[in-house]
Motif scaffolding. Structure first.
Motif, PDB file in Angstrom:
ATOM      1  N   GLY A   1       0.777  -1.235   0.000  1.00 58.29           N
ATOM      2  CA  GLY A   1       0.000   0.000   0.000  1.00 58.29           C
ATOM      3  C   GLY A   1       0.810   1.287   0.000  1.00 58.29           C
ATOM      4  O   GLY A   1       0.611   2.157  -0.877  1.00 58.29           O
ATOM      5  N   PRO A   2       1.726   1.492   0.951  1.00 58.45           N
ATOM      6  CA  PRO A   2       2.454   2.761   0.989  1.00 58.45           C
ATOM      7  C   PRO A   2       3.270   3.044  -0.267  1.00 58.45           C
ATOM      8  O   PRO A   2       3.388   4.204  -0.686  1.00 58.45           O
ATOM      9  N   THR A   3       3.838   1.998  -0.868  1.00 63.93           N
ATOM     10  CA  THR A   3       4.604   2.214  -2.102  1.00 63.93           C
ATOM     11  C   THR A   3       3.685   2.668  -3.234  1.00 63.93           C
ATOM     12  O   THR A   3       4.008   3.609  -3.978  1.00 63.93           O
ATOM     13  N   LEU A   4       2.531   2.018  -3.377  1.00 64.88           N
ATOM     14  CA  LEU A   4       1.567   2.421  -4.407  1.00 64.88           C
ATOM     15  C   LEU A   4       1.092   3.848  -4.174  1.00 64.88           C
ATOM     16  O   LEU A   4       1.002   4.646  -5.113  1.00 64.88           O
ATOM     17  N   ALA A   5       0.793   4.183  -2.925  1.00 59.26           N
ATOM     18  CA  ALA A   5       0.311   5.522  -2.618  1.00 59.26           C
ATOM     19  C   ALA A   5       1.402   6.566  -2.847  1.00 59.26           C
ATOM     20  O   ALA A   5       1.129   7.669  -3.342  1.00 59.26           O
ATOM     21  N   GLY A   6       2.657   6.230  -2.504  1.00 58.72           N
ATOM     22  CA  GLY A   6       3.758   7.155  -2.748  1.00 58.72           C
ATOM     23  C   GLY A   6       3.952   7.433  -4.228  1.00 58.72           C
ATOM     24  O   GLY A   6       4.181   8.586  -4.635  1.00 58.72           O
ATOM     25  N   LEU A   7       3.857   6.398  -5.032  1.00 54.94           N
ATOM     26  CA  LEU A   7       3.964   6.578  -6.478  1.00 54.94           C
ATOM     27  C   LEU A   7       2.837   7.458  -7.000  1.00 54.94           C
ATOM     28  O   LEU A   7       3.059   8.344  -7.844  1.00 54.94           O
ATOM     29  N   ALA A   8       1.620   7.224  -6.514  1.00 54.91           N
ATOM     30  CA  ALA A   8       0.476   8.019  -6.957  1.00 54.91           C
ATOM     31  C   ALA A   8       0.626   9.475  -6.555  1.00 54.91           C
ATOM     32  O   ALA A   8       0.358  10.387  -7.360  1.00 54.91           O
ATOM     33  N   MET A   9       1.085   9.734  -5.331  1.00 52.01           N
ATOM     34  CA  MET A   9       1.244  11.112  -4.873  1.00 52.01           C
ATOM     35  C   MET A   9       2.341  11.835  -5.642  1.00 52.01           C
ATOM     36  O   MET A   9       2.243  13.034  -5.905  1.00 52.01           O
ATOM     37  N   THR A  10       3.396  11.122  -6.004  1.00 51.26           N
ATOM     38  CA  THR A  10       4.467  11.732  -6.788  1.00 51.26           C
ATOM     39  C   THR A  10       3.992  12.085  -8.193  1.00 51.26           C
ATOM     40  O   THR A  10       4.341  13.139  -8.739  1.00 51.26           O
TER      41      THR A  10
END
Length: 427
Positions: free
Chosen positions: A340-349
């Motif tokens: 989850g956090p990796t996917l969300a970090g990619l989306a936010m970037t």
């Protein structure tokens, strides 16, 4: 009487120190990382590292404790956790923080399991439920206090890192002084994905989605709040309000899930979580009051789903497998927390701060659709056959030992007999 309660109070104090330091450390890193210019992907990977370490700690700590003993293992965990915090201060770089965060997750899981094993050993059948409730409330208060202490200073200095390290060391003292008797070996749970899926597909899939959603928010909520312009005090409130709302929501949600089909309650709660996702994603709210209200709605829903899922899985579980099923679901939650956090970090970037809630919304939509499919293919469990709903601490700070602590005397005895039978079958 006071003397007999003193060791229990000391263990609760040790747990409070542990959760206070964990709450402070977990929030100071994304705030400081954002101030240092870390990318959202790097900050998301902090959550991924934590989850990897936490799952590894849940799996490996029982063997470590069996080898060196409870007190030595607990001392090592707290010392390494303190060192990890200080390393984060000395070497401010994502390349350092990510593996150090994994070490923190491993140590935190191991220390929590050891404290819970001591409390479990000292709680008799008559007081188990009361002690577990006190333990849950102490941990909730300590986590919130650790996050709120950030409002008292500047996150860009060294103070909060040093305080977190000091409090990790303080967690050593109660167990070193008062925990004289050695408890039973720690609860060991294997990750049997096929067995968990056969027991309850909806529980397996739902807990995976909840892991993705909750870990994304837990890791990057502070980054989102900072990027929409909230002050440090409001960022701390934004991270704390959902936890408190989630704890309060478990009581009415638990009552409803005991009376009606748990899957329907889960769909309703997930739909409300999706509403919060969409308001965050499309509403454009930036004033602190509105954001806190939305955060409360989000927390009241997402943090109430995990105990419903565990209760539903145990409705379908064979007698004597309560701890195995609950512990297994926790590890599946950990797998979701890794992604989850990796996917969300990619989306936010790529798409901006609010896309954090595009990731959580996607997880909640998938959960709802799968639950509706299962409602058509499997009948509901009769009310008389349901296991009792049990309020639970946040899944991100729960361990397989938490499941053993939460179990009542009958469940523990059934699990013990099941383990003996399984051992005899292997022989």
């Amino acid at each position: 009487m006071v003397r007999s309660l003193l060791p229990l109070s000391a263990l609760l104090l040790g747990s409070a120190f542990l959760l206070f330091a964990g709450g402070l450390n977990g929030l100071i890193l994304p705030i400081r990382g954002e101030a240092e210019g870390f990318t959202a992907v790097s900050l998301g990977l902090l959550g991924t590292g934590w989850a990897i370490g936490y799952v590894a700690g849940c799996l490996r700590t029982p063997a470590l404790v069996a080898k060196v003993g409870h007190i030595r293992a607990f001392g090592a965990m707290c010392a390494l956790a303190a060192i990890a915090v200080l390393l984060s201060l000395v070497l401010i770089s994502p390349l350092v923080w990510i593996p150090v965060r994994a070490l923190s997750g491993f140590c935190f899981a191991g220390a929590a399991m050891i404290v819970e094993s001591w409390l479990n050993e000292r709680a008799d059948a008559a007081s188990r439920g009361r002690v577990f409730g006190i333990y849950t409330m102490v941990n909730l208060a300590a986590t919130t206090a650790g996050q709120m202490v950030l409002t008292l200073g500047d996150a860009r200095g060294y103070l909060f890192f040093v305080v977190a390290a000091m409090v990790y060391c303080l967690a050593l003292l109660p167990t070193a002084i008062f925990a004289t008797s050695t408890p039973k070996p720690l609860t060991s749970v294997s990750l049997n994905l096929r067995g968990l899926w056969r027991n309850s597909p909806i529980a397996f899939f739902a807990v995976l989605m909840v892991g993705i959603s909750n870990a994304s928010f837990g890791t990057l909520a502070a980054v989102y709040a900072a990027r929409i312009g909230l002050t440090l005090s409001d960022v701390a409130l934004f991270a704390s309000v959902p936890i408190l709302a989630g704890a309060a929501a478990q009581i009415p949600v638990g009552i409803a899930s005991d009376r009606f089909d748990r899957r329907i309650i889960l769909v309703v709660i997930a739909a409300l979580a999706l509403l919060a996702d969409l308001l965050f994603l499309l509403g454009g709210f930036t004033d602190p009051a509105s954001v806190r209200v939305l955060a409360a709605l989000f927390g009241a829903t997402v943090y109430a789903m995990y105990p419903i899922i565990v209760a539903h899985a145990n409705d379908h579980a064979a007698p004597g497998t309560f701890i195995q099923v609950s512990g297994g679901l926790l590890l599946v939650y950990g797998i979701g927390s890794i992604a989850g956090p990796t996917l969300a970090g990619l989306a936010m970037t790529s798409f901006g701060a609010s896309s954090l809630f595009a990731v959580t919304a996607t997880a909640h939509i998938c959960l709802i659709l799968f639950a509706l499919l299962r409602l058509r293919t499997r009948a509901a469990v009769a009310t008389k056959d349901k296991s009792a709903f049990q309020a639970a601490p946040l899944a991100r700070v729960s361990t397989p030992e938490t499941a053993a602590f939460a179990a009542d005397a009958a469940e523990l005895e059934a699990d013990r007999e099941h383990s003996i039978d399984a051992s005899n079958d292997r022989e």
